[in-house]
Design a protein around this motif. Sequence first.
Motif, PDB file in Angstrom:
ATOM      1  N   VAL A   1       0.897  -1.172   0.012  1.00 31.16           N
ATOM      2  CA  VAL A   1       0.082  -0.213  -0.061  1.00 31.16           C
ATOM      3  C   VAL A   1       0.979   1.365   0.131  1.00 31.16           C
ATOM      4  CG1 VAL A   1      -1.638   1.264   1.171  1.00 31.16           C
ATOM      5  CG2 VAL A   1      -1.805  -1.211   1.442  1.00 31.16           C
ATOM      6  N   ALA A   2       0.605   2.081  -0.911  1.00 36.27           N
ATOM      7  CA  ALA A   2       1.434   3.355  -0.886  1.00 36.27           C
ATOM      8  C   ALA A   2       1.113   4.120   0.145  1.00 36.27           C
ATOM      9  CB  ALA A   2       1.182   4.066  -2.505  1.00 36.27           C
ATOM     10  N   SER A   3       2.342   4.734   0.849  1.00 31.58           N
ATOM     11  CA  SER A   3       2.026   5.741   1.879  1.00 31.58           C
ATOM     12  C   SER A   3       1.014   6.766   1.396  1.00 31.58           C
ATOM     13  CB  SER A   3       3.059   6.105   2.415  1.00 31.58           C
ATOM     14  OG  SER A   3       3.989   7.023   1.456  1.00 31.58           O
ATOM     15  N   THR A   4       0.905   7.132   0.131  1.00 32.97           N
ATOM     16  CA  THR A   4       0.160   8.403  -0.445  1.00 32.97           C
ATOM     17  C   THR A   4      -1.005   8.018  -0.692  1.00 32.97           C
ATOM     18  OG1 THR A   4       1.327   8.056  -2.583  1.00 32.97           O
ATOM     19  CG2 THR A   4       2.138   9.632  -0.946  1.00 32.97           C
ATOM     20  N   ALA A   5      -1.443   6.753  -0.508  1.00 38.59           N
ATOM     21  CA  ALA A   5      -2.840   6.314  -1.184  1.00 38.59           C
ATOM     22  C   ALA A   5      -3.970   6.773  -0.472  1.00 38.59           C
ATOM     23  CB  ALA A   5      -3.078   4.738  -1.093  1.00 38.59           C
ATOM     24  N   ASP A   6      -4.831   7.364  -1.001  1.00 40.44           N
ATOM     25  CA  ASP A   6      -6.220   8.254  -0.347  1.00 40.44           C
ATOM     26  C   ASP A   6      -7.228   7.247  -0.547  1.00 40.44           C
ATOM     27  OD1 ASP A   6      -7.648   9.925   0.861  1.00 40.44           O
ATOM     28  OD2 ASP A   6      -7.859  11.203  -0.848  1.00 40.44           O
ATOM     29  N   ALA A   7      -7.258   6.135  -0.135  1.00 37.42           N
ATOM     30  CA  ALA A   7      -8.402   5.059  -0.383  1.00 37.42           C
ATOM     31  C   ALA A   7      -8.334   4.044   0.905  1.00 37.42           C
ATOM     32  CB  ALA A   7      -8.065   4.356  -1.555  1.00 37.42           C
ATOM     33  N   PRO A   8      -9.803   3.679   1.234  1.00 37.71           N
ATOM     34  CA  PRO A   8      -9.384   2.654   2.387  1.00 37.71           C
ATOM     35  C   PRO A   8      -9.026   1.258   2.023  1.00 37.71           C
ATOM     36  CG  PRO A   8     -11.790   2.729   1.090  1.00 37.71           C
ATOM     37  CD  PRO A   8     -10.906   3.840   0.745  1.00 37.71           C
ATOM     38  N   TYR A   9      -8.445   0.686   2.786  1.00 39.38           N
ATOM     39  CA  TYR A   9      -7.912  -0.808   2.685  1.00 39.38           C
ATOM     40  C   TYR A   9      -9.054  -1.877   2.482  1.00 39.38           C
ATOM     41  CZ  TYR A   9      -6.035  -5.189   3.530  1.00 39.38           C
ATOM     42  OH  TYR A   9      -5.476  -6.798   3.424  1.00 39.38           O
ATOM     43  N   VAL A  10      -8.881  -2.573   1.407  1.00 38.15           N
ATOM     44  CA  VAL A  10      -9.960  -3.496   1.601  1.00 38.15           C
ATOM     45  C   VAL A  10      -9.390  -5.007   1.283  1.00 38.15           C
ATOM     46  CG1 VAL A  10     -11.699  -4.656  -0.346  1.00 38.15           C
ATOM     47  CG2 VAL A  10     -11.546  -2.138   0.287  1.00 38.15           C
ATOM     48  N   GLY A  11      -9.325  -5.899   2.031  1.00 42.76           N
ATOM     49  CA  GLY A  11      -8.647  -7.019   1.965  1.00 42.76           C
ATOM     50  C   GLY A  11      -9.416  -8.350   1.826  1.00 42.76           C
ATOM     51  N   MET A  12      -8.876  -9.570   1.977  1.00 43.77           N
ATOM     52  CA  MET A  12      -9.488 -10.743   2.029  1.00 43.77           C
ATOM     53  C   MET A  12      -9.312 -11.365   3.126  1.00 43.77           C
ATOM     54  SD  MET A  12      -6.807 -12.688  -0.252  1.00 43.77           S
ATOM     55  CE  MET A  12      -5.008 -12.610  -0.082  1.00 43.77           C
ATOM     56  N   ASP A  13     -10.094 -12.241   3.262  1.00 45.15           N
ATOM     57  CA  ASP A  13      -9.903 -13.180   4.582  1.00 45.15           C
ATOM     58  C   ASP A  13      -8.876 -14.316   4.228  1.00 45.15           C
ATOM     59  OD1 ASP A  13     -10.628 -15.288   6.360  1.00 45.15           O
ATOM     60  OD2 ASP A  13     -12.648 -15.281   6.164  1.00 45.15           O
ATOM     61  N   GLU A  14      -7.847 -14.018   4.950  1.00 41.54           N
ATOM     62  CA  GLU A  14      -6.476 -14.686   4.689  1.00 41.54           C
ATOM     63  C   GLU A  14      -6.737 -16.173   4.840  1.00 41.54           C
ATOM     64  OE1 GLU A  14      -3.528 -13.404   3.690  1.00 41.54           O
ATOM     65  OE2 GLU A  14      -3.951 -11.144   4.147  1.00 41.54           O
ATOM     66  N   LYS A  15      -7.451 -16.654   6.010  1.00 44.56           N
ATOM     67  CA  LYS A  15      -7.524 -17.956   6.455  1.00 44.56           C
ATOM     68  C   LYS A  15      -8.494 -18.738   5.273  1.00 44.56           C
ATOM     69  CE  LYS A  15      -8.628 -20.956  10.287  1.00 44.56           C
ATOM     70  NZ  LYS A  15      -9.061 -21.049  11.655  1.00 44.56           N
ATOM     71  N   ALA A  16      -9.688 -17.984   5.049  1.00 44.08           N
ATOM     72  CA  ALA A  16     -10.639 -18.570   3.802  1.00 44.08           C
ATOM     73  C   ALA A  16      -9.972 -18.872   2.538  1.00 44.08           C
ATOM     74  CB  ALA A  16     -11.807 -17.676   3.928  1.00 44.08           C
ATOM     75  N   ALA A  17      -8.996 -17.730   2.228  1.00 44.64           N
ATOM     76  CA  ALA A  17      -8.404 -17.853   0.862  1.00 44.64           C
ATOM     77  C   ALA A  17      -7.272 -19.030   0.961  1.00 44.64           C
ATOM     78  CB  ALA A  17      -7.575 -16.469   0.749  1.00 44.64           C
ATOM     79  N   SER A  18      -6.620 -19.023   1.984  1.00 47.21           N
ATOM     80  CA  SER A  18      -5.577 -19.970   2.244  1.00 47.21           C
ATOM     81  C   SER A  18      -5.983 -21.491   2.131  1.00 47.21           C
ATOM     82  CB  SER A  18      -4.631 -19.709   3.423  1.00 47.21           C
ATOM     83  OG  SER A  18      -3.839 -18.479   3.150  1.00 47.21           O
ATOM     84  N   ALA A  19      -7.367 -21.641   2.804  1.00 50.64           N
ATOM     85  CA  ALA A  19      -8.055 -22.854   2.666  1.00 50.64           C
ATOM     86  C   ALA A  19      -8.216 -23.291   1.256  1.00 50.64           C
ATOM     87  CB  ALA A  19      -9.051 -22.896   3.614  1.00 50.64           C
ATOM     88  N   LEU A  20      -8.850 -22.312   0.395  1.00 47.15           N
ATOM     89  CA  LEU A  20      -8.784 -22.755  -0.886  1.00 47.15           C
ATOM     90  C   LEU A  20      -7.668 -23.273  -1.541  1.00 47.15           C
ATOM     91  CD1 LEU A  20     -11.202 -19.765  -1.906  1.00 47.15           C
ATOM     92  CD2 LEU A  20     -12.111 -22.095  -1.666  1.00 47.15           C
ATOM     93  N   GLY A  21      -6.543 -22.623  -1.164  1.00 47.99           N
ATOM     94  CA  GLY A  21      -5.298 -23.111  -1.723  1.00 47.99           C
ATOM     95  C   GLY A  21      -4.948 -24.537  -1.077  1.00 47.99           C
ATOM     96  N   GLY A  22      -5.097 -24.549   0.274  1.00 46.49           N
ATOM     97  CA  GLY A  22      -5.026 -25.882   0.757  1.00 46.49           C
ATOM     98  C   GLY A  22      -5.724 -27.190   0.220  1.00 46.49           C
ATOM     99  N   ALA A  23      -6.704 -26.835  -0.045  1.00 43.63           N
ATOM    100  CA  ALA A  23      -7.754 -27.754  -0.605  1.00 43.63           C
ATOM    101  C   ALA A  23      -7.289 -28.147  -2.085  1.00 43.63           C
ATOM    102  CB  ALA A  23      -9.357 -27.233  -0.707  1.00 43.63           C
ATOM    103  N   GLU A  24      -6.991 -27.239  -2.769  1.00 43.42           N
ATOM    104  CA  GLU A  24      -6.353 -27.621  -4.290  1.00 43.42           C
ATOM    105  C   GLU A  24      -5.097 -28.164  -3.882  1.00 43.42           C
ATOM    106  OE1 GLU A  24      -6.484 -28.086  -8.010  1.00 43.42           O
ATOM    107  OE2 GLU A  24      -8.147 -27.131  -7.023  1.00 43.42           O
TER     108      GLU A  24
END
Length: 91
Positions: free
Chosen positions: A26-49
């Motif tokens: 994230v750029a320090s000059t970014a003028d936008a809210p942070y939108v992230g993902m559910d790290e655990k759920a996303a990694s569970a998909l990778g683990g299942a694959e």
Amino acid sequence: MVLSSKCHAFSQRSLPFFSVLFIIRVASTADAPYVGMDEKAASALGGAEAGRFFLEQFPGEDAKIAVIEVVGQEASTNRSDGFIEGFRESV
């Protein structure tokens, strides 16, 4: 880099490995809210694959998983836990 030396050691011993990395900058000059993902759920998909791939490539074998994570980093723990949960559910 520690991670790359570990992966190289695995490959030298003919041990298959998966790397699950999420890099967010994230750029320090970014003028936008942070939108992230559910790290655990996303990694569970990778683990299942990864689990499905393991079953196809190594039928009848027992899986052994080594986890390299940054201790004390919640996102790192969530990724590791999610990957392992997803892997176990698919194997």
